[in-house]
Design a protein around this motif. Structure first.
Motif, PDB file in Angstrom:
ATOM      1  N   SER A   1       0.832  -1.215   0.000  1.00 27.15           N
ATOM      2  CA  SER A   1       0.000   0.000   0.000  1.00 27.15           C
ATOM      3  C   SER A   1       0.859   1.255   0.000  1.00 27.15           C
ATOM      4  CB  SER A   1      -0.924  -0.011   1.219  1.00 27.15           C
ATOM      5  OG  SER A   1      -1.696   1.160   1.263  1.00 27.15           O
TER       6      SER A   1
ATOM      7  N   SER B   1      -6.357   0.548  -4.964  1.00 28.90           N
ATOM      8  CA  SER B   1      -7.470   0.783  -4.050  1.00 28.90           C
ATOM      9  C   SER B   1      -7.478  -0.290  -2.963  1.00 28.90           C
ATOM     10  CB  SER B   1      -8.790   0.751  -4.820  1.00 28.90           C
ATOM     11  OG  SER B   1      -9.044  -0.554  -5.324  1.00 28.90           O
ATOM     12  N   PRO B   2      -8.193  -0.079  -1.857  1.00 24.82           N
ATOM     13  CA  PRO B   2      -8.265  -1.107  -0.801  1.00 24.82           C
ATOM     14  C   PRO B   2      -8.806  -2.438  -1.312  1.00 24.82           C
ATOM     15  CG  PRO B   2      -9.032   1.000   0.034  1.00 24.82           C
ATOM     16  CD  PRO B   2      -8.832   1.187  -1.424  1.00 24.82           C
ATOM     17  N   ASP B   3      -9.782  -2.404  -2.223  1.00 27.37           N
ATOM     18  CA  ASP B   3     -10.330  -3.651  -2.763  1.00 27.37           C
ATOM     19  C   ASP B   3      -9.286  -4.390  -3.601  1.00 27.37           C
ATOM     20  OD1 ASP B   3     -12.731  -3.138  -1.550  1.00 27.37           O
ATOM     21  OD2 ASP B   3     -13.645  -2.220  -3.334  1.00 27.37           O
ATOM     22  N   GLU B   4      -8.562  -3.637  -4.408  1.00 28.87           N
ATOM     23  CA  GLU B   4      -7.522  -4.257  -5.232  1.00 28.87           C
ATOM     24  C   GLU B   4      -6.414  -4.841  -4.354  1.00 28.87           C
ATOM     25  OE1 GLU B   4      -7.941  -1.403  -9.210  1.00 28.87           O
ATOM     26  OE2 GLU B   4      -6.481  -0.925  -7.634  1.00 28.87           O
TER      27      GLU B   4
ATOM     28  N   TYR C   1      -3.656  -5.062 -13.060  1.00 31.63           N
ATOM     29  CA  TYR C   1      -3.769  -3.659 -12.667  1.00 31.63           C
ATOM     30  C   TYR C   1      -2.703  -2.850 -13.410  1.00 31.63           C
ATOM     31  CZ  TYR C   1      -6.119  -6.171  -8.925  1.00 31.63           C
ATOM     32  OH  TYR C   1      -6.936  -7.022  -8.220  1.00 31.63           O
TER      33      TYR C   1
END
Length: 606
Positions: free
Chosen positions: A27, A34-37, A89
């Motif tokens: 992170s 993103s947090p979901d990714e 991604y």
């Protein structure tokens, strides 16, 4: 870093605390996620492995493996995404764009130089020195390499886009990629390139070459392979196979019609360029080989064997198949075209650097409708032997190559061969050398008047044949000594003539087939056979024949240090069986087989 094999030190499941730390490090390093990714990449429950390896240069590297694919790797506390992660991604890293042909250099271990960077109309992405950056190719936004930039964006522009731009760490097709499931990159359209293409369409501009459908689709596609590791160029489209079928259909309809129509057809044939004619011949031999020679039982089939044994034997009499004279230039590119655009075959790299045809669509309409021409090679049925196979039902028997010892003219001896129009590098047989030297001696009146068995040494012979210590000692040489010295001063080479192929001259002595016995774990013996390809033998066919003879398992491995070659490894000490196969069935001369004297002696019975 991963262009060569690495050594795995450990492979363990990650601990809960280390999983949380990894998520925090990712992170912080890649805020675009993103947090979901982030949760998808480092899930709470799915098994995530930590693999510690040593690279070929000794660097300690840590892999993080999810679902059998490495997703991140860590070097000295710096964490980097793999191409598998970037394909999911692609926006997580800034990317520099380059040309498809550059990818081959990157895979080989080269860094990205700024002259090879394609600057888009919106400008380069903003990066600072040392930042992690991806590399994409024109026509596809899926990253194919990861590295660190050597200078900031402003410095790149100020340098006039010269110098080293990015230190490449990991690429598609390297050993880290091979540690995963070896999938090919997806096709991700580039919004900017698509918009530019639409603008060109609206303005009525056309690319050179006429703008085929493949160009309109907007780019090439990445395919794995040792030779074709880059993108298929969007401008290099597959010749239409329909043209081949149509030409054959016209030939059938025109049989028995007047000679005038046939002459018109010949004129049209001759009006095409040699490259177009070779493309048609390549397609014809490809279809003919699939339809008449290859069986399902032969698969997987080495691509090199398919060309050398099957396609070449389907070439019409009086013509020679030379893929370098076609628009494809390489077999891998041609097979990629057959796989991508026509779904006729499926090619995979079953072992590193060795491609094989693993599937054939036998029901493909173009293959089923193909009719072999009357002069399209002497094949009466499918070839089950795979070329050079014994007992495999091969209707074209194996014939060993003709090997001729030759001698190459060196710079030092070139003055002796000038009158015969033989320059440095010309390869000659011993009889030709003898004839040319005899003519040289007679033309320069060097035969000794008192004794015809001797030749007077002139300056050219002195410089070419004598050592410095002999300059003042030797004034004459016997004929035999003259010829012996001449051959001794020339570079040894040999001519290899494989059946149905052009003779090839290679420097040095011919590489013999090498048979050796090695020990594996628990002192198990295996027999290794190398250099079968030199003599036109198909390693897979030899492997199958040996398996049938000795009832032991055999496998193929890439030959170390030899491109496009494989070695056969069979269980047990089988030198006797290998020798009998090569000598009795393939008729390879004994002098070209190395290792037959290493047969282990049988132990005394107790």
């Amino acid at each position: 870093m991963f262009e060569k094999a690495f050594r795995v030190k450990s492979n363990t499941v990650i601990k809960g605390s280390d999983r949380r730390k990894l998520r925090a490090d990712i992170s912080a390093s890649f805020p675009a996620l993103s947090p979901d990714e982030l949760s998808e990449l480092v899930p709470n429950k799915d098994e995530l492995n930590v693999v510690k390896v040593y690279a070929h240069k000794g660097d300690a590297v840590t892999f993080y493996v999810l679902h059998k694919n490495p997703i991140f790797f860590q070097i000295e506390k710096h964490i980097y995404p793999t191409v598998y992660t970037l394909w999911r991604y692609p926006e997580m890293l800034p990317a520099l764009r380059t040309w498809p042909a550059v990818l081959q250099k990157l895979v080989g271990g080269a860094d990205l130089m700024l002259p090879g960077v394609v600057v888009p109309s919106c400008g380069l992405p903003k990066v600072d020195r040392g930042d992690c950056c991806a590399i994409t190719v024109v026509g596809n936004r899926a990253p194919v390499a990861v590295g660190t930039v050597t200078m900031s964006t402003s410095d790149m522009m100020n340098s006039g886009m010269k110098g080293r731009g990015l230190n490449v760490i990991h690429t598609y097709m390297d050993q880290l990629w091979a540690f995963g499931d070896k999938t090919a990159p997806p096709i991700i359209a580039n919004a900017e390139e698509t918009a530019e293409a639409l603008a060109r369409e609206d303005s009525g501009e056309e690319e050179e070459g006429g703008g085929t459908g493949e160009e309109e689709e907007g780019g090439g596609e990445l395919h794995p392979g040792p030779e074709g590791m880059g993108l298929t160029d969007s401008n290099s489209t597959c010749p239409n196979i329909q043209e081949l079928s149509l030409a054959e259909g016209d030939t059938e309809k025109g049989e028995g019609v007047g000679g005038e129509e046939e002459e018109e057809g010949d004129d049209e044939q001759d009006s095409r360029s040699p490259q177009e004619q070779m493309d048609e011949l390549l397609l014809q031999c490809f279809f003919h080989a699939l339809k008449a020679k290859v069986k399902k039982a032969d698969l997987p089939l080495l691509t090199s064997t398919f060309l050398r044994i099957h396609m070449v034997s389907c070439c019409p009499g009086g013509r020679q198949l030379d893929i370098k004279k076609s628009s494809y230039k390489k077999l891998s590119k041609f097979l990629q075209c057959m796989q991508k655009d026509h779904q006729l075959v499926k090619v995979k790299e079953l072992s590193k650097g060795v491609e094989s045809i693993v599937e054939v669509d036998w029901k493909h309409p173009e293959l089923r409708s193909f009719v072999a021409p009357e002069d399209g090679g002497s094949v009466d049925g499918p070839n089950e032997g795979g070329g050079g196979g014994v007992g495999g039902g091969c209707e074209v028997p194996y014939h060993p190559p003709e090997i001729t010892a030759m001698y190459m003219v060196t710079a030092r001896l070139e003055p002796l061969f000038t009158d015969a129009q033989k320059r440095k590098g010309a390869a000659l047989q011993a009889a030709e050398v003898r004839s040319i030297i005899t003519d040289y001696v007679k033309k320069n009146d060097l035969v000794d008047e008192n004794n015809k068995n001797f030749v007077t040494i002139n300056p050219a012979l002195c410089d070419g044949l004598l050592e410095k210590s002999e300059y003042n000692e030797i004034a004459k040489l016997k004929w035999d000594d003259l010829f012996t010295r001449t051959l001794g001063k020339m570079q040894q080479c040999h001519q290899l003539q494989l059946p149905g192929q052009r003779a090839v001259v290679k420097k040095g002595a011919v590489e013999p087939i090498d048979i050796s016995v090695a020990s594996r774990g628990s002192n198990k013996k295996v027999t290794i056979i190398k250099n079968l390809e030199v003599f036109g033998l198909d390693p897979s066919a030899v492997s199958a024949a040996l398996q049938h003879r000795v009832q032991a398992s055999a496998v193929l491995h890439p030959a170390p240090g030899a491109k496009d070659r494989v070695l056969v490894q069979i269980q047990g000490s089988q030198i006797n069986h290998v020798g009998k196969l090569l000598l009795d069935e393939y008729h390879i001369p004994r002098k070209y087989i190395q290792g037959l004297d290493k047969v282990p002696k049988a132990g005394k019975k107790k």
